[in-house]
Design a protein around this motif. Structure first.
Motif, PDB file in Angstrom:
ATOM      1  N   ASP A  81       7.327 -14.004  13.120  1.00  0.00           N
ATOM      2  CA  ASP A  81       5.972 -14.421  12.736  1.00  0.00           C
ATOM      3  C   ASP A  81       5.932 -14.836  11.266  1.00  0.00           C
ATOM      4  N   ASP A  82       6.605 -14.024  10.390  1.00  0.00           N
ATOM      5  CA  ASP A  82       6.655 -14.373   8.957  1.00  0.00           C
ATOM      6  C   ASP A  82       7.313 -15.725   8.741  1.00  0.00           C
TER       7      ASP A  82
ATOM      8  N   SER B  68      10.347  -9.517  15.843  1.00  0.00           N
ATOM      9  CA  SER B  68       9.174 -10.327  16.196  1.00  0.00           C
ATOM     10  C   SER B  68       8.305 -10.576  14.958  1.00  0.00           C
ATOM     11  N   GLN B  69       8.138  -9.513  14.150  1.00  0.00           N
ATOM     12  CA  GLN B  69       7.358  -9.703  12.928  1.00  0.00           C
ATOM     13  C   GLN B  69       8.044 -10.689  11.981  1.00  0.00           C
TER      14      GLN B  69
ATOM     15  N   ARG C 271       4.933 -18.351   9.649  1.00  0.00           N
ATOM     16  CA  ARG C 271       3.948 -18.551   8.583  1.00  0.00           C
ATOM     17  C   ARG C 271       4.554 -19.290   7.388  1.00  0.00           C
TER      18      ARG C 271
ATOM     19  N   LEU D  39      10.624  -5.205  17.610  1.00  0.00           N
ATOM     20  CA  LEU D  39       9.294  -5.442  17.020  1.00  0.00           C
ATOM     21  C   LEU D  39       9.424  -6.033  15.619  1.00  0.00           C
ATOM     22  N   ARG D  40      10.361  -5.475  14.848  1.00  0.00           N
ATOM     23  CA  ARG D  40      10.560  -5.998  13.503  1.00  0.00           C
ATOM     24  C   ARG D  40      11.075  -7.428  13.537  1.00  0.00           C
TER      25      ARG D  40
END
Length: 534
Positions: A49-50, A45-46, A53, A42-43
């Motif tokens: 995402d970062d 994946s985050q 961005r 999950l981290r």
């Protein structure tokens, strides 16, 4: 022993309980590691995402920079600010990249830890299975020992019963021994009395025996006289029987020879005795049949007489008077000269005739068997020739086809050295690889010989497939191109035949479904390993 086995079983159950608890703990740890792994993913994946961005921001900054460059004359302050923003964003991007790399390393470490824990779980499960097997074996051994213990207890109870029975029998035998001794004492006293009585009886018997011997001597004399009378009577009976037999024989002989009764012959002899003519005819008595040598001499003399030479004269025996006794002796001599009469001649003839018939039947059966065997051999030879010709023609066509596929062209064939005798004829292999002239297979190179032999083998397998085929270093003389064509043909033959290859060729190993090899992990210790590829 049973107690020790029960204690061992209890220890095994305790170890089994500990192993189950360890397995449960490991299972919980694996679950926690899985949860941590999900958190790490999950981290990650985050972080992705970062990073997306950040990349979007970078694109915006680039767009702003492009706009700033277009408006650089009037926007120096904004340009400086934009550069500061770019530097800040780059720092943030590097920080995000560092966090991402750290998260990936933690993820890899977590996966390695999970793999190690999984291997420990598998080892623990294998140990648990071994413990279960040992517990089952111990339970079986305990059951067997309990059964043996019960059997020993039953035997011990039986031995106690037997011991009681033996003690009772011993007491009874001792009582019988005491009673027997009393009875023996009374019988010894009775025996002494009986011996005295027997002694008096022996004295009386000796007197009677002396008188009996005297009477037996008289009886023996009477028996000898009676035996002499019986012997004389027996000889008289034998003489009478012999005389009657001779008389009956003479009666039969008189009827057979003279065709008259014996009493007529006796009357005629008595008349001849009265007339004084009782001398036998010496010519009849001494008439001898000429033997073969004498007949040959007579024939030779006759031949000589025919040739003009005088034949020797035969001396005549002067006449003499014979007594009946001399005539009888001469006739007995002639009868003895004839030898004994074979009384079993008819039975022997029947046996020989029966054996002759049996041997004749056996000879006929043998002749018929030889004839039928010859016909069967002819049929077998004919069938063998037909089948050999069919197989030879089919294999020859398949050989030409396989040769063209493996060599990428060319032609080949099989020829018989003797067309008249198919079963004894040799076979010659003719091959013409592409770019070469037609020649005998012995004149080809090593690789070409190997490829030709492979073509012939595949042709035979195509005519009559076999369930298994073992090949030992068959691809060793082949180069890479020929090895590829060989492997392509081998794949096409796998539907009907299972091939087992011994090889060191890497390309050949690549098409295998399973590999077996021998390695030496430790010096002097060979180990067989297998790898399933498909």
């Amino acid at each position: 022993v049973v107690t020790r086995l029960v204690e061992t079983a209890a220890d095994v159950e305790h170890q089994l309980t500990d192993a189950l608890a360890a397995i449960e703990a490991m299972t919980g740890e694996v679950h926690r590691q899985d949860v941590a792994m999900v958190g790490f993913e999950l981290r990650v994946s985050q972080a992705d995402d970062d990073l997306a961005r950040v990349r979007q921001k970078q694109e915006l900054v680039t767009l702003d920079a492009r706009r700033a460059e277009e408006e650089i004359a009037g926007l120096d302050a904004r340009h400086t600010e934009a550069r500061l923003s770019i530097v800040r964003l780059l720092d943030e991007q590097r920080a995000v990249d560092d966090r991402l790399a750290m998260a990936q390393r933690r993820l890899f470490d977590a996966r390695d830890d999970a793999r190690v824990r999984s291997e420990r779980v598998r080892d623990a499960m294998a140990g648990h299975a071994r413990m279960l097997e040992r517990a089952a074996a111990v339970a079986l051994e305990a059951a067997r020992l309990e059964e043996a213990c019960r059997e020993i207890e039953s035997r011990l109870a039986a031995r106690h019963d037997e011991r009681g029975q033996i003690e009772a029998d011993q007491a009874r035998l001792q009582q019988e021994l005491v009673d027997g001794r009393r009875t023996l004492d009374s019988e010894i006293r009775a025996l002494d009395t009986a011996r005295e009585t027997v002694r008096h009886a022996d004295e009386a018997v000796n007197g009677l025996r002396a008188r009996s011997d005297e009477q037996e001597g008289a009886i023996r004399d009477a028996r000898r006289a009676l035996d002499a009378v019986r012997h004389a009577l027996s000889e008289a009976e034998i003489g009478r029987t012999k005389a009657e037999s001779d008389l009956a024989h003479l009666e039969t002989t008189s009827l057979d020879t003279l065709q008259c009764a014996l009493h007529a012959v006796i009357a005629e002899v008595e008349q001849m005795e009265r007339d004084g003519d009782v001398s036998p005819d010496w010519r009849t008595i001494y008439a001898e049949e000429p033997d073969e040598d004498a007949a040959a001499d007579v024939e030779g003399a006759a031949a000589a007489g025919d040739a003009g030479e005088p034949a020797p004269a035969v001396a005549e025996v002067p006449g003499r008077v014979l007594t009946p006794e001399d005539a009888i002796e001469e006739l007995k001599r002639k009868i003895e000269k004839l030898g004994p009469v074979n009384m079993m001649a008819i039975e022997q003839f029947d046996e020989l005739d029966q054996r002759h018939g049996f041997l004749t039947t056996q000879r006929k059966d043998l002749v018929d068997s030889i004839a039928s065997t010859g016909e069967a051999i002819k049929k077998i030879d004919h069938t063998t020739r037909v089948r050999f010709r069919e197989a030879f023609d089919a294999i020859n066509l398949y050989f030409q086809e396989m040769f063209g596929v493996l060599f990428g062209g060319g032609r080949a064939g099989l020829t018989l050295l003797d067309e008249e005798d198919l079963l004894e004829s040799g076979i010659e292999i003719i091959a013409q690889p592409p770019g070469k002239r037609l020649q005998n297979v012995q004149l080809l190179s090593g690789g070409e010989k190997a490829l030709t032999a492979i073509s012939l083998m595949f042709a035979i397998f195509k005519y009559k497939p076999s369930p298994f085929c073992l090949m030992d270093e068959i691809d060793a003389p082949l180069d890479d191109a020929n090895t590829g064509r060989f492997l392509d043909m081998l794949r096409g033959m796998q539907t009907h035949t299972q091939f087992i290859l011994i090889t060191h060729n890497r390309k050949t190993m690549e098409i295998a479904d399973r590999l077996y090899g021998v390695t030496m992990e430790e010096p002097g210790v060979s180990k067989l390993i297998s790898v399933k590829l498909n």
